[in-house]
Design a protein around this motif. Structure first.
Motif, mmCIF file in Angstrom:
data_model
loop_
_atom_site.group_PDB
_atom_site.id
_atom_site.type_symbol
_atom_site.label_atom_id
_atom_site.label_comp_id
_atom_site.label_asym_id
_atom_site.label_seq_id
_atom_site.Cartn_x
_atom_site.Cartn_y
_atom_site.Cartn_z
ATOM 1 N N GLU A 34 0.659 -1.240 0.067
ATOM 2 C CA GLU A 34 -0.105 -0.005 -0.238
ATOM 3 C C GLU A 34 0.855 1.062 0.010
ATOM 4 N N VAL A 35 1.934 1.181 0.783
ATOM 5 C CA VAL A 35 2.917 2.223 0.671
ATOM 6 C C VAL A 35 3.445 2.487 -0.614
ATOM 7 N N LEU A 36 3.994 1.513 -1.368
ATOM 8 C CA LEU A 36 4.124 1.584 -2.737
ATOM 9 C C LEU A 36 3.012 2.180 -3.509
ATOM 10 N N ARG A 37 1.913 1.675 -3.483
ATOM 11 C CA ARG A 37 0.908 2.335 -4.123
ATOM 12 C C ARG A 37 0.741 3.807 -4.143
ATOM 13 N N VAL A 38 0.795 4.296 -2.880
ATOM 14 C CA VAL A 38 0.403 5.705 -2.636
ATOM 15 C C VAL A 38 1.650 6.534 -3.463
ATOM 16 N N GLN B 251 7.675 1.303 8.198
ATOM 17 C CA GLN B 251 7.602 0.552 6.914
ATOM 18 C C GLN B 251 8.188 1.367 5.826
ATOM 19 N N VAL B 252 8.568 2.522 5.985
ATOM 20 C CA VAL B 252 9.165 3.273 5.093
ATOM 21 C C VAL B 252 10.731 3.304 5.072
ATOM 22 N N ARG B 253 11.164 2.960 6.449
ATOM 23 C CA ARG B 253 12.626 2.842 6.712
ATOM 24 C C ARG B 253 12.921 1.322 6.098
ATOM 25 N N PHE B 254 11.995 0.140 6.564
ATOM 26 C CA PHE B 254 12.280 -1.135 5.911
ATOM 27 C C PHE B 254 12.234 -1.238 4.237
ATOM 28 N N LEU B 255 11.414 -0.368 3.697
ATOM 29 C CA LEU B 255 11.303 -0.422 2.216
ATOM 30 C C LEU B 255 12.574 0.325 1.840
ATOM 31 N N ALA B 256 13.096 1.233 2.450
ATOM 32 C CA ALA B 256 14.113 1.770 2.061
ATOM 33 C C ALA B 256 15.595 1.214 2.316
ATOM 34 N N GLU B 257 15.544 -0.036 3.217
ATOM 35 C CA GLU B 257 16.380 -0.949 3.284
ATOM 36 C C GLU B 257 16.492 -2.199 2.335
ATOM 37 N N LEU B 258 14.993 -2.270 1.668
ATOM 38 C CA LEU B 258 15.288 -3.211 0.579
ATOM 39 C C LEU B 258 15.472 -2.326 -0.813
ATOM 40 N N GLY B 259 15.807 -1.013 -0.762
ATOM 41 C CA GLY B 259 16.133 -0.330 -1.926
ATOM 42 C C GLY B 259 14.872 0.043 -2.758
ATOM 43 N N LEU B 260 13.653 0.039 -2.361
ATOM 44 C CA LEU B 260 12.402 0.354 -3.036
ATOM 45 C C LEU B 260 12.049 1.659 -2.913
ATOM 46 N N VAL B 261 12.469 2.363 -1.965
ATOM 47 C CA VAL B 261 12.123 3.792 -1.731
ATOM 48 C C VAL B 261 13.351 4.521 -1.407
ATOM 49 N N VAL C 260 10.777 13.986 2.670
ATOM 50 C CA VAL C 260 10.113 13.351 1.380
ATOM 51 C C VAL C 260 10.629 12.198 0.941
ATOM 52 N N VAL C 261 9.583 11.470 0.783
ATOM 53 C CA VAL C 261 9.821 9.923 0.267
ATOM 54 C C VAL C 261 9.486 9.964 -1.202
ATOM 55 N N ARG C 262 10.001 9.038 -1.822
ATOM 56 C CA ARG C 262 9.848 8.789 -3.304
ATOM 57 C C ARG C 262 10.384 7.211 -3.653
ATOM 58 N N LEU C 263 9.792 6.958 -4.765
ATOM 59 C CA LEU C 263 9.950 5.272 -5.244
ATOM 60 C C LEU C 263 11.508 5.665 -5.830
ATOM 61 N N SER C 264 12.251 4.297 -5.640
ATOM 62 C CA SER C 264 13.517 3.982 -6.440
ATOM 63 C C SER C 264 13.268 3.577 -7.613
ATOM 64 N N GLU C 265 14.184 3.397 -8.551
ATOM 65 C CA GLU C 265 13.970 3.022 -9.695
ATOM 66 C C GLU C 265 13.244 1.368 -9.590
ATOM 67 N N LEU C 266 14.018 0.468 -8.820
ATOM 68 C CA LEU C 266 13.372 -0.748 -8.329
ATOM 69 C C LEU C 266 11.969 -0.701 -8.011
ATOM 70 N N GLY C 267 11.828 0.204 -6.833
ATOM 71 C CA GLY C 267 10.639 0.234 -6.404
ATOM 72 C C GLY C 267 9.486 0.643 -7.591
ATOM 73 N N TRP C 268 9.841 1.777 -8.400
ATOM 74 C CA TRP C 268 8.768 1.945 -9.428
ATOM 75 C C TRP C 268 8.417 0.843 -10.237
ATOM 76 N N VAL C 269 9.447 0.256 -10.683
ATOM 77 C CA VAL C 269 9.011 -1.183 -11.411
ATOM 78 C C VAL C 269 8.327 -2.038 -10.873
ATOM 79 N N LEU C 270 8.633 -2.362 -9.530
ATOM 80 C CA LEU C 270 7.935 -3.228 -8.751
ATOM 81 C C LEU C 270 6.468 -2.889 -8.409
ATOM 82 N N ALA C 271 6.348 -1.508 -8.248
ATOM 83 C CA ALA C 271 5.051 -0.818 -7.901
ATOM 84 C C ALA C 271 4.043 -1.126 -9.066
#
Length: 298
Positions: free
Chosen positions: A233-237, A263-273, A282-293
């Motif tokens: 859901e965080v990725l979707r938003v 949740q955002v901190r964990f997603l950042a550790e995964l390289g998604l945000v 401010v938080v945004r999607l990384s390149e990998l997070g954008w493709v996965l989202a």
């Protein structure tokens, strides 16, 4: 007057001669002394360098695992799962022109498999004379033992040859063998820190053509297992809004700010945000997070 001068001239000449002889004798002894000194210095340097060489060799044997010393480096390798058909291997070799080709098969004694191996060897000898072909036989009677065999083989290729590009041709062979090789790549990401560039080369019967995937395909599989509905859901938003602050994100999701921050901190550790601001953050999607989202939320 001349009679008085002549004896003195003889004495002076004699003194000059004696002086020259003395100089020659002294020069000879000095020369020998310098030669012996240089010889001694050379022997001393040789002894010291030999001692340091022995100490360095002892250090290598004591503290370095010599089995991991790189003896050969190649630019690219192709690992191909092989059944009866060999044409997909020829396509992969033609496309990537590797230095080494590894044929992974589950039935190397099967006549049709042996025939396929010979066809590949003949093609490689004519098209890539310097490339080597090696057959890796995997016993599928015990899948776990087969997986251990595949992981050990792949680790040996990566750590022993250090290829810059490692291509996996998964177009042939039994389905279980293909699954084991792909699973071995996932395990390889866990046991080897510095991996080469990974590419996957697969034939699709539906489209009738080859498809190529990069290492992001493996990254997706490594990351997806950590995703929950809340994190998706965080990725979707973020996909819909592009970027937003943590407070805005918590308001949109209707959750506590501290929970969203975790949740955002964990997603950042995964390289998604990724964070792109400090005050407010401010938080945004990384390149990998954008493709996965895009894959999960659209």
């Amino acid at each position: 007057m001349l009679a008085c001068v002549s004896p003195w001239c003889c004495v002076v000449d004699l003194v000059d001669v004696l002086f020259c002889v003395a100089c020659l004798v002294c020069f000879r002894y000095v020369f020998f002394l310098c030669s012996f000194a240089l010889l001694g210095l050379w022997l001393f340097v040789l002894l010291v360098s030999g001692m340091f060489s022995c100490l360095f060799a002892c250090f290598l044997l004591r503290y370095i695992d010599m089995s991991r010393v790189v003896l050969l480096t190649v630019s690219s390798c192709v690992v191909a799962t092989l059944g009866f058909d060999w044409r997909h291997v020829v396509s992969a070799v033609t496309r990537y022109r590797p230095d080494r080709i590894f044929l992974v098969t589950a039935s190397v004694n099967e006549p049709r498999v042996r025939s396929a191996v010979e066809e590949i060897r003949r093609f490689v000898e004519s098209a890539l004379p310097g490339a080597g072909v090696e057959v890796v036989d995997v016993d599928l009677s015990s899948p776990y033992d087969a997986l251990a065999r595949v992981v050990g083989f792949l680790r040996g290729v990566v750590e022993g040859l250090r290829p810059s590009v490692l291509v996996f041709d998964l177009s042939g062979g039994p389905r279980l063998l293909v699954l084991l090789v792909f699973t071995g790549v996932l395990f390889l990401r866990c046991v080897v820190g510095d991996l080469p560039e990974l590419r996957f080369f697969v034939w699709c019967e539906v489209t009738g053509q080859y498809h190529e995937f990069g290492c992001e395909f493996v990254d997706f599989l490594n990351v997806v297992r950590f995703l929950t509905c809340e994190r998706v859901e965080v990725l979707r938003v973020l996909l819909e809004r592009g970027s937003c602050t943590l407070s805005t994100l918590s308001d949109v999701l209707g959750r506590d700010a501290s929970t969203v921050a975790r949740q955002v901190r964990f997603l950042a550790e995964l390289g998604l945000v990724e964070y792109c601001g400090s005050r407010p953050r401010v938080v945004r999607l990384s390149e990998l997070g954008w493709v996965l989202a895009r894959l999960l939320c659209t």
